[in-house]
Enzyme design. Structure first.
Site, PDB file in Angstrom:
ATOM      1  CB  CYS A 100      -0.908  -0.014   1.219  1.00 28.62           C
ATOM      2  SG  CYS A 100      -2.003   1.410   1.216  1.00 28.62           S
ATOM      3  CB  CYS A 249      -3.914   4.525  -5.741  1.00 32.18           C
ATOM      4  SG  CYS A 249      -3.812   2.770  -5.334  1.00 32.18           S
TER       5      CYS A 249
HETATM    6  O1  PYC Z   1      -1.790   3.761  -2.062  1.00 31.00           O
HETATM    7  O2  PYC Z   1      -1.264   1.770  -2.821  1.00 31.00           O
HETATM    8  C1  PYC Z   1      -2.038   2.541  -2.301  1.00 31.00           C
HETATM    9  C2  PYC Z   1      -3.386   2.044  -1.905  1.00 31.00           C
HETATM   10  C3  PYC Z   1      -3.891   0.788  -2.093  1.00 31.00           C
HETATM   11  C4  PYC Z   1      -5.184   0.789  -1.554  1.00 31.00           C
HETATM   12  C5  PYC Z   1      -5.435   2.038  -1.053  1.00 31.00           C
HETATM   13  N1  PYC Z   1      -4.313   2.796  -1.272  1.00 31.00           N
END
Ligand code: PYC
Length: 335
Positions: A100, A249
């Site tokens: 994550c 993300c």
């Molecule tokens: O930032 O990799 C990330 C992530 C995965 C799920 C929520 N954030």
């Protein structure tokens, strides 16, 4: 017996992380029980143990009424290799995540808040590999993520009313379907539509057997539009469990860079600014990965990348969670 768990809550570009710093399972003894294999193998065995023995606690920590579905939890572990800073295992409202990105940025800002780290470089153990981090100041963190790669290009996912969407499947520490083949506005005012649409894409991939090389579920969906005001791209990311990522993300940005690299659209070392639907941004770039030939599903001749993702996180709270067995919802409200 009433159990107490100490957590540090932070957010990275709007996406929250709950770091469990004490009061959880005895990770030191779990690590010695499952020792022997590689770091990811050991941590995957710890995850399997948690899934078998500590599901109520995971739900109690991260689901309502103590938390909610758009949060990511992070168990803090002692390192397996003493040269590394720590281990971390990420989870959300429905289960465990590989890596994550926003959570790793949140982890480092939380450890800085606790005065456990100073600016500098650190190695962190995750269930999918060792990740490099650089704490630039109390909030800014640069991550050198696990090798990431494009698995399949131009995959058609059937949707209702004889429609479909075409996109790529890529690994960035989690599995992603990435597409610009839509006409949806990536705006906060359109969250409900983006969410319903992405859930339909997720469900169709599952129903049609569209998966990773070893049958892995493609559990994240990323919808892109062109960026503006200095951002190269803007995206909506649906996570497993039905909530959207408030940050751009980190693993999704890594998967995006892998696709751009494979298509020759971004050169090694070039900067990429990925903006989330909330307007927060990650700055990213890549180098070609070395020693990534072992990656499952990496087509012969294809190359994996080593992505770097930078963002900032802020601590929001330092809390003791209380789990009273007399509480009807001690293990969270069942979904
Ligand atoms: O930032 O990799 C990330 C992530 C995965 C799920 C929520 N954030």
């Amino acid at each position: 017996m009433i159990q107490q768990i100490q957590v540090i809550d932070s957010h990275t570009g709007g996406e929250p992380t709950r770091l469990i710093v004490s009061g959880g399972p005895d990770f030191a003894s779990l690590l010695s029980r499952f020792a022997g294999g590689s770091i990811p193998e050991t941590l995957q065995q710890v995850v399997a143990f948690l899934e078998e023995n500590h599901e109520p606690l995971r739900r109690g920590i991260i689901c309502e009424p103590r938390c909610s579905e758009h949060w990511v939890g992070a168990w803090l572990l002692p390192p397996i290799d003493p040269k590394h800073l720590c281990g971390v295992i990420f989870f959300n409202n429905v289960g465990y995540l590989g890596m994550c990105g926003h959570g790793t940025i949140g982890l480092m800002a939380s450890l800085a808040f606790l005065d456990r780290v100073q600016p500098g470089r650190y190695l962190i153990e995750t269930a999918v590999g060792v990740v490099e981090t650089e704490l630039l100041d109390q909030h800014q963190v640069r991550i050198g993520n696990v090798p990431s790669y494009l698995y399949r290009r131009n995959v058609e996912v059937p949707l209702a009313n004889q429609k479909s969407i075409v996109g790529d499947l890529a690994w960035g520490g989690n599995w992603f379907f990435l597409s610009s083949d839509h006409s949806l506005a990536v705006e906060m005012s359109n969250i409900a539509v983006l969410t319903q649409y992405s859930l339909a894409v997720q469900a169709s991939m599952e129903a049609n057997g569209i998966s990773g090389p070893d049958g892995q579920r493609i559990d994240h969906v990323e919808l892109f539009v062109a960026g503006h005001n200095g951002a190269d791209s803007r995206s909506f990311v649906l996570c497993p469990g039905g909530a959207y990522d408030r940050s751009p993300c980190g693993t999704g940005t890594s998967a995006k860079l892998a696709c751009l690299a494979a298509e020759g659209k971004l050169k090694p070392g070039e900067n990429w600014v990925q903006e989330s639907v909330t307007g927060s941004r990650f700055h990213a770039s890549y180098q070609w990965a070395t020693n990534a030939e072992h990656l499952e599903g990496l087509a012969p001749g294809a190359r994996a990348i080593s992505p770097t993702v930078q963002g900032s996180a802020f601590v929001m709270g330092e809390t003791t969670l209380v789990f009273d067995p007399r509480d009807l919802f001690v293990d969270g409200i069942p979904a």
